[in-house]
Design an enzyme around this catalytic site. Sequence first.
Site, PDB file in Angstrom:
ATOM      1  N   ASP A 121      83.448  28.288   0.765  1.00  0.00           N
ATOM      2  CA  ASP A 121      83.994  29.641   0.858  1.00  0.00           C
ATOM      3  C   ASP A 121      83.719  30.280   2.214  1.00  0.00           C
ATOM      4  O   ASP A 121      84.229  31.358   2.501  1.00  0.00           O
ATOM      5  CB  ASP A 121      83.466  30.518  -0.287  1.00  0.00           C
ATOM      6  CG  ASP A 121      81.956  30.532  -0.402  1.00  0.00           C
ATOM      7  OD1 ASP A 121      81.332  29.485  -0.171  1.00  0.00           O
ATOM      8  OD2 ASP A 121      81.390  31.589  -0.746  1.00  0.00           O
ATOM      9  N   HIS A 122      82.929  29.618   3.056  1.00  0.00           N
ATOM     10  CA  HIS A 122      82.624  30.155   4.388  1.00  0.00           C
ATOM     11  C   HIS A 122      83.179  29.292   5.516  1.00  0.00           C
ATOM     12  O   HIS A 122      83.019  29.650   6.676  1.00  0.00           O
ATOM     13  CB  HIS A 122      81.108  30.286   4.556  1.00  0.00           C
ATOM     14  CG  HIS A 122      80.489  31.270   3.615  1.00  0.00           C
ATOM     15  ND1 HIS A 122      80.159  32.558   3.983  1.00  0.00           N
ATOM     16  CD2 HIS A 122      80.169  31.159   2.307  1.00  0.00           C
ATOM     17  CE1 HIS A 122      79.648  33.192   2.943  1.00  0.00           C
ATOM     18  NE2 HIS A 122      79.639  32.359   1.913  1.00  0.00           N
ATOM     19  N   HIS A 170      79.205  25.903   3.274  1.00  0.00           N
ATOM     20  CA  HIS A 170      79.753  25.964   1.931  1.00  0.00           C
ATOM     21  C   HIS A 170      81.224  26.323   2.072  1.00  0.00           C
ATOM     22  O   HIS A 170      81.622  27.046   3.001  1.00  0.00           O
ATOM     23  CB  HIS A 170      79.011  26.977   1.067  1.00  0.00           C
ATOM     24  CG  HIS A 170      77.750  26.423   0.461  1.00  0.00           C
ATOM     25  ND1 HIS A 170      76.728  27.227   0.010  1.00  0.00           N
ATOM     26  CD2 HIS A 170      77.347  25.133   0.232  1.00  0.00           C
ATOM     27  CE1 HIS A 170      75.748  26.463  -0.472  1.00  0.00           C
ATOM     28  NE2 HIS A 170      76.102  25.200  -0.346  1.00  0.00           N
ATOM     29  N   HIS A 202      68.802  29.886   2.054  1.00  0.00           N
ATOM     30  CA  HIS A 202      69.883  29.462   1.179  1.00  0.00           C
ATOM     31  C   HIS A 202      69.694  27.967   0.927  1.00  0.00           C
ATOM     32  O   HIS A 202      68.962  27.303   1.678  1.00  0.00           O
ATOM     33  CB  HIS A 202      71.230  29.753   1.851  1.00  0.00           C
ATOM     34  CG  HIS A 202      72.408  29.785   0.931  1.00  0.00           C
ATOM     35  ND1 HIS A 202      72.450  30.548  -0.209  1.00  0.00           N
ATOM     36  CD2 HIS A 202      73.611  29.141   1.000  1.00  0.00           C
ATOM     37  CE1 HIS A 202      73.619  30.377  -0.815  1.00  0.00           C
ATOM     38  NE2 HIS A 202      74.336  29.528  -0.096  1.00  0.00           N
ATOM     39  N   HIS A 260      81.256  39.823  -0.140  1.00  0.00           N
ATOM     40  CA  HIS A 260      80.913  38.555  -0.773  1.00  0.00           C
ATOM     41  C   HIS A 260      80.560  38.783  -2.251  1.00  0.00           C
ATOM     42  O   HIS A 260      79.453  38.505  -2.702  1.00  0.00           O
ATOM     43  CB  HIS A 260      79.742  37.897  -0.026  1.00  0.00           C
ATOM     44  CG  HIS A 260      79.528  36.449  -0.406  1.00  0.00           C
ATOM     45  ND1 HIS A 260      78.698  36.068  -1.439  1.00  0.00           N
ATOM     46  CD2 HIS A 260      80.003  35.299   0.124  1.00  0.00           C
ATOM     47  CE1 HIS A 260      78.677  34.750  -1.533  1.00  0.00           C
ATOM     48  NE2 HIS A 260      79.469  34.251  -0.587  1.00  0.00           N
TER      49      HIS A 260
END
Length: 305
Positions: free
Chosen positions: A67-68, A65, A142, A267
């Site tokens: 943001d990672h 994803h 996830h 996070h």
Amino acid sequence: MSQRELVVLGTASQVPTKQRNHNGYLLRWDAEGVLFDPGEGTQRQMTYAGVSATDITRIAITHFHGDHSLGLAGVVQRINLDQVPHAVDVCFPASGAEYYDRLVNATSYYRRAELRPRPIDRSGPVEFPGAPFEVTAVPLAHPVDTFGYRLTEPPGRRILPDRLRSFGLSGPVITRLQQAGRIEISGRTVTLDEVSEPRPGQSFAFVMDTRLCDGVHELAADTDMLVIEATFLDADAHLAAEYGHLTAGQAARVAADARTRTLVLTHFSQRYRDLSAHLAEAREHFAGTIHIATDLARIPLPPRR
């Protein structure tokens, strides 16, 4: 003196804020530097934090994803621009190999450093040649393939000065004893066990985007430091379950059950400007040391047990 600390480069979840950059965490472990989940803006945050590209020896991505992982392109190009002299291992979910290739080849640049991709497709050890710790990857829950990581230092021995004195040992002979496990002196044999005691290795776990699952507990068990997402508060647990995340209360209960020593929550959803409620919620369940991660913070691993 060796240095073991977590350098926090970003603490936001999907949407960064004025106070929080996208994810990014550098674990300094003596001569090693493990960069976890470099989100967008990580390269700039490294500058603010005093982290250089040469500090990075390994990169570990939990999932693809943005943001990672969007910061991987810039970090990789900086590693090449600075001509980092050592190879850099990069582990990531194998199912995201297409995204890894796109990020590493996002634009044109001169290839002057060696990256060694380590795709992961199952639970188990990660091949990090020469690392002073064992690295284990464990699947999490996830919407996309996600792995958490655990670093475990092998146990060693602690030399006891009073025992050395009782045998009249000093100077270079101590080094020989540590290397060989025994020495002959004054007509008798002295073993390493007689002048030392067991020293447990340290452990660290990194748990990002996931619902509660067996993997979370497996990673966290008996850790010296647990870095774990706390995207929501318990009042929003329905959102956490829907989107595959944890609350501060859930993370703290995991830490308490796992007997972790230092809990680092991070996070955070952009809906929470003030994180005092995250700390209060965590303290209801976990009596150990708690850090609410903030950008550019440095959090030392606790002293050895």
